[in-house]
Write a protein that holds these residues in place. Sequence first.
Motif, PDB file in Angstrom:
ATOM      1  N   PRO A   1       0.827  -1.316   0.103  1.00 34.55           N
ATOM      2  CA  PRO A   1      -0.260   0.125   0.021  1.00 34.55           C
ATOM      3  C   PRO A   1       0.760   1.218   0.128  1.00 34.55           C
ATOM      4  CG  PRO A   1       0.005  -0.996   2.113  1.00 34.55           C
ATOM      5  CD  PRO A   1       0.675  -1.934   1.419  1.00 34.55           C
ATOM      6  N   GLY A   2       0.658   2.037  -0.802  1.00 33.95           N
ATOM      7  CA  GLY A   2       0.965   3.577  -0.982  1.00 33.95           C
ATOM      8  C   GLY A   2      -0.240   3.856  -0.238  1.00 33.95           C
ATOM      9  N   PHE A   3      -1.521   3.372  -0.620  1.00 40.79           N
ATOM     10  CA  PHE A   3      -2.982   3.732  -0.079  1.00 40.79           C
ATOM     11  C   PHE A   3      -3.552   2.760  -0.078  1.00 40.79           C
ATOM     12  CE2 PHE A   3      -7.107   5.993  -0.867  1.00 40.79           C
ATOM     13  CZ  PHE A   3      -7.149   6.518   0.542  1.00 40.79           C
ATOM     14  N   TYR A   4      -4.122   2.544   1.015  1.00 42.10           N
ATOM     15  CA  TYR A   4      -4.879   1.041   1.456  1.00 42.10           C
ATOM     16  C   TYR A   4      -6.152   0.945   0.790  1.00 42.10           C
ATOM     17  CZ  TYR A   4      -1.771   0.219   5.412  1.00 42.10           C
ATOM     18  OH  TYR A   4      -0.905  -0.121   6.039  1.00 42.10           O
ATOM     19  N   ILE A   5      -6.593  -0.111   0.072  1.00 44.90           N
ATOM     20  CA  ILE A   5      -7.809  -0.473  -0.582  1.00 44.90           C
ATOM     21  C   ILE A   5      -9.185  -0.105   0.461  1.00 44.90           C
ATOM     22  CG2 ILE A   5      -9.393  -2.437  -1.081  1.00 44.90           C
ATOM     23  CD1 ILE A   5      -7.160  -3.738  -2.597  1.00 44.90           C
ATOM     24  N   LYS A   6      -8.847  -0.593   1.706  1.00 47.65           N
ATOM     25  CA  LYS A   6      -9.731  -0.281   2.681  1.00 47.65           C
ATOM     26  C   LYS A   6     -10.319   1.544   2.936  1.00 47.65           C
ATOM     27  CE  LYS A   6      -6.611  -0.726   6.473  1.00 47.65           C
ATOM     28  NZ  LYS A   6      -6.159  -1.655   7.784  1.00 47.65           N
ATOM     29  N   HIS A   7      -9.094   2.002   2.678  1.00 47.70           N
ATOM     30  CA  HIS A   7      -9.343   3.644   3.165  1.00 47.70           C
ATOM     31  C   HIS A   7      -9.817   4.118   1.925  1.00 47.70           C
ATOM     32  CE1 HIS A   7      -6.139   3.668   6.512  1.00 47.70           C
ATOM     33  NE2 HIS A   7      -7.303   3.251   6.856  1.00 47.70           N
ATOM     34  N   PHE A   8      -9.418   3.495   0.577  1.00 42.95           N
ATOM     35  CA  PHE A   8     -10.045   3.973  -0.578  1.00 42.95           C
ATOM     36  C   PHE A   8     -11.648   3.541  -0.763  1.00 42.95           C
ATOM     37  CE2 PHE A   8      -9.779   3.743  -5.694  1.00 42.95           C
ATOM     38  CZ  PHE A   8     -10.106   5.345  -5.571  1.00 42.95           C
ATOM     39  N   LEU A   9     -11.966   2.570  -0.052  1.00 43.37           N
ATOM     40  CA  LEU A   9     -13.276   2.094  -0.042  1.00 43.37           C
ATOM     41  C   LEU A   9     -14.301   3.066   1.026  1.00 43.37           C
ATOM     42  CD1 LEU A   9     -13.476  -1.673  -0.149  1.00 43.37           C
ATOM     43  CD2 LEU A   9     -14.807  -0.209  -1.568  1.00 43.37           C
ATOM     44  N   LYS A  10     -13.619   3.647   1.921  1.00 46.39           N
ATOM     45  CA  LYS A  10     -14.002   4.688   2.965  1.00 46.39           C
ATOM     46  C   LYS A  10     -14.416   5.664   2.252  1.00 46.39           C
ATOM     47  CE  LYS A  10     -11.295   6.964   4.886  1.00 46.39           C
ATOM     48  NZ  LYS A  10     -10.778   8.327   4.732  1.00 46.39           N
ATOM     49  N   ASP A  11     -13.679   6.226   1.428  1.00 45.85           N
ATOM     50  CA  ASP A  11     -13.518   7.588   0.561  1.00 45.85           C
ATOM     51  C   ASP A  11     -14.677   7.512  -0.448  1.00 45.85           C
ATOM     52  OD1 ASP A  11     -11.376   8.074   2.034  1.00 45.85           O
ATOM     53  OD2 ASP A  11     -10.003   8.234   0.196  1.00 45.85           O
ATOM     54  N   MET A  12     -14.809   6.342  -1.283  1.00 48.12           N
ATOM     55  CA  MET A  12     -15.905   6.056  -2.313  1.00 48.12           C
ATOM     56  C   MET A  12     -17.269   6.063  -1.658  1.00 48.12           C
ATOM     57  SD  MET A  12     -14.175   3.448  -4.957  1.00 48.12           S
ATOM     58  CE  MET A  12     -13.192   2.291  -4.101  1.00 48.12           C
ATOM     59  N   ASP A  13     -17.165   5.376  -0.148  1.00 50.59           N
ATOM     60  CA  ASP A  13     -18.564   5.562   0.479  1.00 50.59           C
ATOM     61  C   ASP A  13     -19.014   6.689   0.823  1.00 50.59           C
ATOM     62  OD1 ASP A  13     -18.860   2.442   0.284  1.00 50.59           O
ATOM     63  OD2 ASP A  13     -18.019   2.369   2.290  1.00 50.59           O
ATOM     64  N   ILE A  14     -18.118   7.720   1.154  1.00 46.63           N
ATOM     65  CA  ILE A  14     -18.331   9.073   1.554  1.00 46.63           C
ATOM     66  C   ILE A  14     -18.804   9.627   0.431  1.00 46.63           C
ATOM     67  CG2 ILE A  14     -17.377  11.174   2.203  1.00 46.63           C
ATOM     68  CD1 ILE A  14     -15.499   9.469   4.115  1.00 46.63           C
ATOM     69  N   ALA A  15     -17.894   9.561  -0.608  1.00 49.52           N
ATOM     70  CA  ALA A  15     -18.603  10.352  -1.831  1.00 49.52           C
ATOM     71  C   ALA A  15     -20.122  10.003  -2.414  1.00 49.52           C
ATOM     72  CB  ALA A  15     -17.331   9.956  -3.028  1.00 49.52           C
ATOM     73  N   LEU A  16     -20.195   8.507  -2.347  1.00 47.95           N
ATOM     74  CA  LEU A  16     -21.669   8.128  -2.839  1.00 47.95           C
ATOM     75  C   LEU A  16     -22.747   8.642  -1.983  1.00 47.95           C
ATOM     76  CD1 LEU A  16     -20.527   4.643  -4.097  1.00 47.95           C
ATOM     77  CD2 LEU A  16     -21.376   6.594  -5.235  1.00 47.95           C
ATOM     78  N   LYS A  17     -22.411   8.674  -0.579  1.00 49.32           N
ATOM     79  CA  LYS A  17     -23.417   9.234   0.428  1.00 49.32           C
ATOM     80  C   LYS A  17     -23.746  10.804   0.152  1.00 49.32           C
ATOM     81  CE  LYS A  17     -24.487  10.063   5.111  1.00 49.32           C
ATOM     82  NZ  LYS A  17     -23.664   9.772   6.461  1.00 49.32           N
ATOM     83  N   GLU A  18     -22.636  11.595  -0.290  1.00 53.99           N
ATOM     84  CA  GLU A  18     -22.719  12.939  -0.640  1.00 53.99           C
ATOM     85  C   GLU A  18     -23.337  13.142  -1.932  1.00 53.99           C
ATOM     86  OE1 GLU A  18     -22.024  15.505   1.304  1.00 53.99           O
ATOM     87  OE2 GLU A  18     -20.901  14.280   2.847  1.00 53.99           O
ATOM     88  N   ALA A  19     -23.034  12.190  -2.755  1.00 54.62           N
ATOM     89  CA  ALA A  19     -23.674  12.492  -4.191  1.00 54.62           C
ATOM     90  C   ALA A  19     -25.396  12.034  -4.062  1.00 54.62           C
ATOM     91  CB  ALA A  19     -22.952  11.299  -5.251  1.00 54.62           C
ATOM     92  N   GLU A  20     -25.642  10.987  -3.197  1.00 55.28           N
ATOM     93  CA  GLU A  20     -27.014  10.789  -2.850  1.00 55.28           C
ATOM     94  C   GLU A  20     -27.827  11.798  -2.533  1.00 55.28           C
ATOM     95  OE1 GLU A  20     -29.712   7.119  -0.949  1.00 55.28           O
ATOM     96  OE2 GLU A  20     -27.720   7.277  -0.600  1.00 55.28           O
ATOM     97  N   GLU A  21     -27.126  12.491  -1.600  1.00 55.59           N
ATOM     98  CA  GLU A  21     -27.812  13.797  -0.813  1.00 55.59           C
ATOM     99  C   GLU A  21     -27.911  14.736  -1.800  1.00 55.59           C
ATOM    100  OE1 GLU A  21     -25.462  14.844   2.695  1.00 55.59           O
ATOM    101  OE2 GLU A  21     -26.175  12.944   3.811  1.00 55.59           O
ATOM    102  N   MET A  22     -27.006  15.043  -2.727  1.00 53.62           N
ATOM    103  CA  MET A  22     -27.302  15.747  -3.865  1.00 53.62           C
ATOM    104  C   MET A  22     -28.106  15.566  -5.158  1.00 53.62           C
ATOM    105  SD  MET A  22     -23.264  17.509  -3.955  1.00 53.62           S
ATOM    106  CE  MET A  22     -22.331  16.214  -4.262  1.00 53.62           C
ATOM    107  N   LYS A  23     -28.633  14.416  -4.953  1.00 50.67           N
ATOM    108  CA  LYS A  23     -29.321  13.528  -6.113  1.00 50.67           C
ATOM    109  C   LYS A  23     -28.548  13.562  -7.423  1.00 50.67           C
ATOM    110  CE  LYS A  23     -33.768  15.089  -3.953  1.00 50.67           C
ATOM    111  NZ  LYS A  23     -33.713  13.880  -3.189  1.00 50.67           N
ATOM    112  N   LEU A  24     -27.469  13.150  -7.196  1.00 49.83           N
ATOM    113  CA  LEU A  24     -26.327  12.861  -8.531  1.00 49.83           C
ATOM    114  C   LEU A  24     -26.024  11.493  -8.513  1.00 49.83           C
ATOM    115  CD1 LEU A  24     -24.331  14.394 -10.228  1.00 49.83           C
ATOM    116  CD2 LEU A  24     -22.754  14.559  -8.645  1.00 49.83           C
ATOM    117  N   SER A  25     -25.859  10.976  -9.791  1.00 50.94           N
ATOM    118  CA  SER A  25     -25.766   9.630  -9.901  1.00 50.94           C
ATOM    119  C   SER A  25     -24.568   9.784 -10.444  1.00 50.94           C
ATOM    120  CB  SER A  25     -26.651   8.963 -11.069  1.00 50.94           C
ATOM    121  OG  SER A  25     -26.453   7.724 -11.589  1.00 50.94           O
TER     122      SER A  25
END
Length: 291
Positions: A232-256
């Motif tokens: 890891p230069g950047f862990y998969i588990k941390h990347f998944l955490k980031d993607m989850d945050i982004a998708l949650k924010e996108a859902e609140e903005m009604k963005l697909s």
Amino acid sequence: MSLNKIAFIGTGVMGSSVVRHLLQANYEVTIYTRTKEKAATLIEAGAKWSETASAATEEADIVFTMVGYPADVESIYLGENGIFEGSKEGQIIVDMTTSSPALAKKIELEAKNRNMASIDAPVSGGDIGAKNGTLSIMCGGDPEVFEKISPILSVFGKDIVYQGLAGAGQHTKMCNQIAIATNMIGVCEAIAYAEQAGLDPKTVLKSISSGAAGSWSLSNLGPRMLKGDFEPGFYIKHFLKDMDIALKEAEEMKLSLPGLELARSMYNRLVSKGLEDKGTQALYKSYRTAE
């Protein structure tokens, strides 16, 4: 207040390199991390050790944090023996963890209530950027505070950009992670195609890395994929955490964001195979039929 005394909370893959740059720039650095043994080389290099985050904070002018998850951020600031417990008026806190914009705003509000200042400053560039002192730093918060800490950020960062009020740095980092997620799929598929076509993928990278297809991931992680280096230069588990945050924010903005949803599903499959502690370039394994 001078900004010579620094507390740094979290000395993992990237944080340890940032601390080294600060020590080399003659800042007085006190560190705290969960496992003292992992910080032994930093202590040998001149960093002071504290038993808790609150103890590390007590004498600091500015406090940096770089931990794993939003829950870790909340705990390290607001929990028992946390930063606010050891804080004092006039201190500046800078969270470099990739976390949620809402949490950045919550921390800023608590800081203001204590007559402190807060900046959310997530970074990009991975272990390479941290080692070379060339991290991209995305900042949200009070613009005057940003200007005040910019000379310190320049010790370990290159592209340091003020993005707006509290949470803006975290929203910008979400944009960064969204771009990386789908780009990583393209990098892996390009290399897999080259191999299947009977080409030398190293030679292919020489051609496409400097053209319109060029990207940080292609230039820096493509060679690691070819070497079978998935550390890891950047862990998969941390990347998944980031993607989850982004998708949650996108859902609140009604963005697909279908591309991001695809990337998350592919990385979740790697986690199911026990690869959560590997680097994000391990996505390449999805294209190796033998693996």
